[in-house]
Design a protein around this motif. Structure first.
Motif, short mmCIF file in Angstrom:
data_model
loop_
_atom_site.label_atom_id
_atom_site.label_comp_id
_atom_site.label_asym_id
_atom_site.label_seq_id
_atom_site.Cartn_x
_atom_site.Cartn_y
_atom_site.Cartn_z
N ARG A 14 0.99 -1.51 -0.13
CA ARG A 14 -0.13 -0.14 0.15
C ARG A 14 0.97 1.85 -0.15
O ARG A 14 0.91 2.37 -0.93
CB ARG A 14 -0.81 0.02 1.43
CG ARG A 14 -2.79 -0.46 0.83
CD ARG A 14 -3.18 -0.65 2.51
NE ARG A 14 -3.57 -1.68 2.47
CZ ARG A 14 -3.45 -2.14 3.52
NH1 ARG A 14 -3.16 -2.08 4.23
NH2 ARG A 14 -4.52 -3.78 3.24
N GLU A 15 1.51 1.02 1.09
CA GLU A 15 2.64 2.61 1.01
C GLU A 15 3.50 2.15 -0.69
O GLU A 15 4.17 3.82 -0.80
CB GLU A 15 3.82 2.30 2.17
CG GLU A 15 4.95 3.14 2.75
CD GLU A 15 4.14 4.67 2.84
OE1 GLU A 15 4.66 5.67 3.02
OE2 GLU A 15 2.66 4.34 3.39
N ALA A 16 4.44 1.07 -0.49
CA ALA A 16 4.63 1.53 -2.13
C ALA A 16 4.04 2.08 -3.75
O ALA A 16 4.09 2.60 -4.29
CB ALA A 16 5.43 -0.22 -2.30
N ASN A 17 2.74 1.61 -3.24
CA ASN A 17 1.73 2.00 -4.28
C ASN A 17 1.54 3.46 -4.59
O ASN A 17 0.96 4.42 -5.18
CB ASN A 17 0.36 1.21 -4.46
CG ASN A 17 -0.21 1.40 -5.28
OD1 ASN A 17 -0.13 1.42 -6.60
ND2 ASN A 17 -1.50 1.49 -5.35
N GLN A 18 1.30 4.65 -3.44
CA GLN A 18 1.41 5.93 -3.23
C GLN A 18 2.58 6.72 -4.32
O GLN A 18 2.55 7.06 -4.42
CB GLN A 18 1.23 6.00 -1.51
CG GLN A 18 0.13 5.46 -1.21
CD GLN A 18 0.99 6.38 0.61
OE1 GLN A 18 1.13 7.11 0.69
NE2 GLN A 18 -0.08 5.63 1.33
N TYR A 19 3.69 6.12 -3.90
CA TYR A 19 4.57 6.10 -4.79
C TYR A 19 4.83 6.42 -6.23
O TYR A 19 5.13 7.20 -7.19
CB TYR A 19 6.31 5.61 -5.09
CG TYR A 19 6.56 5.57 -3.08
CD1 TYR A 19 6.66 7.10 -1.90
CD2 TYR A 19 6.93 4.39 -1.90
CE1 TYR A 19 6.78 7.07 -1.08
CE2 TYR A 19 7.00 4.79 -0.70
CZ TYR A 19 6.96 6.11 0.11
OH TYR A 19 7.04 6.65 0.69
N GLU B 228 9.97 3.76 5.00
CA GLU B 228 8.84 4.31 5.33
C GLU B 228 8.18 4.06 6.46
O GLU B 228 7.64 5.18 7.17
CB GLU B 228 8.24 5.43 4.21
CG GLU B 228 9.04 6.33 3.45
CD GLU B 228 9.22 7.69 4.01
OE1 GLU B 228 8.66 7.94 3.96
OE2 GLU B 228 10.65 7.97 3.21
N ILE B 229 7.54 3.21 6.96
CA ILE B 229 6.55 2.27 8.02
C ILE B 229 7.83 1.82 8.54
O ILE B 229 6.81 0.65 8.98
CB ILE B 229 5.82 2.38 7.23
CG1 ILE B 229 6.28 0.64 6.12
CG2 ILE B 229 5.13 3.08 6.74
CD1 ILE B 229 4.49 0.37 6.13
#
Length: 147
Positions: free
Chosen positions: A114-119, A134-135
């Motif tokens: 999910r976090e990677a998909n934000q980039y 990051e997390i």
């Protein structure tokens, strides 16, 4: 419709990934989401590779847009690193049960994706590494308390 792999490595890895998920490439991915119930007691009998592959597959089916892709290098990065650097060292820890550790890893793989998909809409191993960094503090298996 699944995207066709660009590189020879992608084709080989996708075959491997499909074997782990015990499915053919032509099958509908959503039916496999239903086959794993993380509350079931038999979770400890599932291989860690299967649990990680299911987490990736579930993320791809439920949370990605048509234009997004989790590249093979990102999948392999998660499979290798969570298995060897998280699961193996912690599986005999008194801090986790077998089922609890696998549930946590399942959840964390999705959280990282999910976090990677934000980039970017193309999730690469680099984006996974960046997202994990990051997390880091919110990932329970990686915190100092787990070791």
């Amino acid at each position: 419709m699944e995207k066709q792999p660009e590189f020879e490595f992608d084709r080989y890895f996708n075959d491997y990934f499909n074997v782990i998920l015990n499915r053919n490439a032509e099958d509908n991915r959503t039916q496999y989401i239903q086959t794993i119930d993380l509350a079931q007691s038999e979770l400890e009998n599932l291989s860690i590779e299967y649990v990680i592959a299911k987490a990736i597959n579930k993320f791809e089916v439920e949370e990605m847009t048509e234009n997004s892709v989790v590249r093979s290098d990102a999948k392999l990065f998660l499979l290798i690193n969570y298995r060897t650097m998280v699961y193996f060292p912690l599986r005999n820890s008194s801090k986790f049960t077998e089922r609890g550790l696998k549930r946590k890893i399942f959840s964390e793989v999705q959280q990282i994706l999910r976090e990677a998909n934000q980039y970017s809409t193309e999730i690469t191993a680099h984006k996974v590494l960046q997202a994990g960094s990051e997390i880091w503090n919110s990932l329970g298996t990686l915190s100092g308390d787990s070791w």
